[in-house]
Design a protein around this motif. Sequence first.
Motif, short mmCIF file in Angstrom:
data_model
loop_
_atom_site.label_atom_id
_atom_site.label_comp_id
_atom_site.label_asym_id
_atom_site.label_seq_id
_atom_site.Cartn_x
_atom_site.Cartn_y
_atom_site.Cartn_z
N GLY A 58 -2.57 17.02 11.02
CA GLY A 58 -2.81 15.96 10.06
C GLY A 58 -3.35 16.48 8.75
N ARG A 59 -4.23 17.47 8.84
CA ARG A 59 -4.81 18.04 7.62
C ARG A 59 -3.74 18.77 6.79
NH1 ARG A 59 -9.52 22.46 8.29
NH2 ARG A 59 -7.74 23.62 9.15
N GLU A 60 -2.90 19.54 7.44
CA GLU A 60 -1.86 20.27 6.70
C GLU A 60 -0.85 19.33 6.07
OE1 GLU A 60 1.33 23.94 7.23
OE2 GLU A 60 -0.21 23.57 8.76
N LEU A 61 -0.46 18.30 6.80
CA LEU A 61 0.50 17.35 6.24
C LEU A 61 -0.09 16.63 5.04
CD1 LEU A 61 1.87 15.82 9.57
CD2 LEU A 61 3.09 17.36 8.02
N ALA A 62 -1.35 16.22 5.13
CA ALA A 62 -2.00 15.53 4.02
C ALA A 62 -2.15 16.46 2.82
CB ALA A 62 -3.35 14.99 4.45
N ARG A 63 -2.49 17.70 3.07
CA ARG A 63 -2.65 18.66 1.97
C ARG A 63 -1.32 18.97 1.28
NH1 ARG A 63 -7.06 23.08 4.41
NH2 ARG A 63 -8.92 21.78 4.01
N SER A 64 -0.21 18.73 1.98
CA SER A 64 1.10 18.97 1.37
C SER A 64 1.57 17.78 0.53
CB SER A 64 2.13 19.29 2.45
OG SER A 64 2.43 18.13 3.22
N GLY A 65 0.74 16.74 0.46
CA GLY A 65 1.07 15.59 -0.37
C GLY A 65 1.69 14.42 0.37
N LEU A 66 1.78 14.52 1.69
CA LEU A 66 2.34 13.44 2.49
C LEU A 66 1.25 12.45 2.91
CD1 LEU A 66 4.62 15.63 4.78
CD2 LEU A 66 5.40 14.07 2.98
N THR A 67 1.64 11.21 3.11
CA THR A 67 0.74 10.21 3.66
C THR A 67 0.92 10.18 5.17
OG1 THR A 67 0.77 8.83 1.68
CG2 THR A 67 0.14 7.76 3.74
N VAL A 68 -0.13 10.51 5.90
CA VAL A 68 -0.08 10.54 7.36
C VAL A 68 -0.25 9.12 7.89
CG1 VAL A 68 -1.23 11.35 9.46
CG2 VAL A 68 -0.93 12.89 7.50
N ALA A 69 0.66 8.72 8.78
CA ALA A 69 0.58 7.41 9.43
C ALA A 69 0.64 7.61 10.94
CB ALA A 69 1.72 6.50 8.98
N THR A 70 -0.25 6.95 11.65
CA THR A 70 -0.29 7.06 13.11
C THR A 70 -0.35 5.66 13.71
OG1 THR A 70 -2.68 7.00 13.54
CG2 THR A 70 -1.76 9.09 12.74
N GLY A 71 -0.34 5.63 15.05
CA GLY A 71 -0.52 4.37 15.74
C GLY A 71 -1.92 3.84 15.67
N HIS A 130 0.81 -1.21 0.00
CA HIS A 130 0.00 0.00 0.00
C HIS A 130 0.85 1.27 0.00
CE1 HIS A 130 -3.34 2.67 0.77
NE2 HIS A 130 -2.71 3.15 1.83
N LEU A 131 1.97 1.24 0.71
CA LEU A 131 2.79 2.45 0.86
C LEU A 131 3.92 2.55 -0.17
CD1 LEU A 131 3.14 2.65 4.76
CD2 LEU A 131 1.64 3.99 3.27
N ALA A 132 3.98 1.64 -1.09
CA ALA A 132 5.06 1.67 -2.09
C ALA A 132 5.07 3.01 -2.82
CB ALA A 132 4.88 0.54 -3.08
N GLY A 133 6.21 3.70 -2.76
CA GLY A 133 6.36 4.98 -3.44
C GLY A 133 5.81 6.18 -2.70
N ALA A 134 5.18 5.98 -1.54
CA ALA A 134 4.58 7.09 -0.81
C ALA A 134 5.60 7.78 0.09
CB ALA A 134 3.42 6.59 0.05
N ARG A 135 5.41 9.07 0.28
CA ARG A 135 6.19 9.81 1.27
C ARG A 135 5.36 9.86 2.55
NH1 ARG A 135 6.89 15.16 0.07
NH2 ARG A 135 8.69 15.26 1.45
N VAL A 136 5.83 9.13 3.55
CA VAL A 136 5.04 8.87 4.75
C VAL A 136 5.60 9.68 5.92
CG1 VAL A 136 4.20 7.10 6.35
CG2 VAL A 136 4.58 6.54 3.92
N VAL A 137 4.73 10.39 6.61
CA VAL A 137 5.12 11.09 7.82
C VAL A 137 4.35 10.50 8.99
CG1 VAL A 137 3.42 12.94 7.44
CG2 VAL A 137 5.38 13.34 8.96
N GLY A 138 5.09 10.08 10.01
CA GLY A 138 4.45 9.54 11.20
C GLY A 138 4.07 10.65 12.16
N VAL A 139 2.91 10.48 12.79
CA VAL A 139 2.48 11.40 13.85
C VAL A 139 2.25 10.56 15.10
CG1 VAL A 139 0.77 13.08 14.62
CG2 VAL A 139 1.41 12.97 12.19
N MET A 140 3.04 10.81 16.13
CA MET A 140 2.98 10.04 17.37
C MET A 140 2.44 10.92 18.49
SD MET A 140 4.31 7.37 16.03
CE MET A 140 5.25 7.05 14.54
N GLY A 141 1.73 10.31 19.40
CA GLY A 141 1.19 11.06 20.53
C GLY A 141 0.32 10.16 21.40
#
Length: 371
Positions: free
Chosen positions: A172-185, A143-154
């Motif tokens: 999360g909204r700003e990161l997603a709008r910048s083209g990143l894939t948001v990943a969390t726990g 699923h994540l092949a080729g994606a730029r993934v940013v983790g958000v921990m908390g």
Amino acid sequence: MVNRCSDTEIETLAEFDRVAARGSLSGYRVQSVNLLERTFALLSSDTSAAVFLGCPMEPDASAKVRADGALVFPPVPDLPFNPYRGLLYSADELFTGLPGGYETTPDAQSYAWFQETKADGDVFSSMLRSIHDDAISDALDEHLAGARVVGVMGGHAMSRGGLDYRGAAELGRELARSGLTVATGGGPGAMEAANLGAYLASAPDEALPEALEILAKAPSFTPSVSDWARAAFAVRERWPDGADSVGIPTWFYGHEPPNAFAGHIAKYFANATREDGLLARSNAGVVFLPGAAGTLQEIFDNATPNYYESRGEPTPMVLVDRTHWTEHLPAWPLLKALARGRAMESRIALVDSVDEAPAALAAMTAAARTK
């Protein structure tokens, strides 16, 4: 034989039909595809060296493919989960039956099964958990092949009605709008907030405060997971076409339910596999919101490979809330001391507020690209 360098996995009926039409399934791995209505295709195709993982099929079809030399791992009866699954979970799947109460859902039933078997010493149960988690990792990588993934921990304790929750959602909204894939726990609290923000990334700005108002009616998953989850699905019903993000929760902390805003959910039995996998796949950086022991552990789990990175390519780390990380839980001084003189020194940042995190992340990424 199929070229081993090509994609040999079949995970849907459509993929099966496309391959079977060529007359050969030799060397393919078929994961959890219902083949009860594909007897003719199985009888008429070369299935030598194929592997069928949890694929229901008619007895004559099963006998034929076994005679061809295929390996057949039959479905395991009476399990609340599929150990051979080829795809990630969705919130709809995990929360099936929610109108009847959370305890009736596959998610709750899988946790109950885990509680019953995790310490019984049964090698079959532990094998099923391992097979399941390996299948989830495989599906997550695909699923994540080729994606730029940013983790958000908390932390999980962040209430839906609070300002911190809103800030995490805006992040999360700003990161997603910048083209990143948001990943969390993938759980409640800060994790849910970041997935919610990503979910509403394609919606108008006013959607987020409206969604927060709906969610505030059930601010926590205690005392009622059912009410907490129903509020989330009310938001999804109001905005049904949410953007994608990833949640990576665990049944190890099964008392914490997965949140419903991650478009794809990689849920594990083994928490260590889940933690390492989440951080390892966050190739565009990690943002650490205020948290307790779990978040503190994640900071140094992520710092360790960065410390030993010798090519100058450690992933950026942004710690949010100066007071929290220097006074309440003083991780920052130790992290800064650890990074001194290493390649990671220029890839860590401490910011005062959550709205500064995207800019700090972007600045470190840009600086690395100019080297």
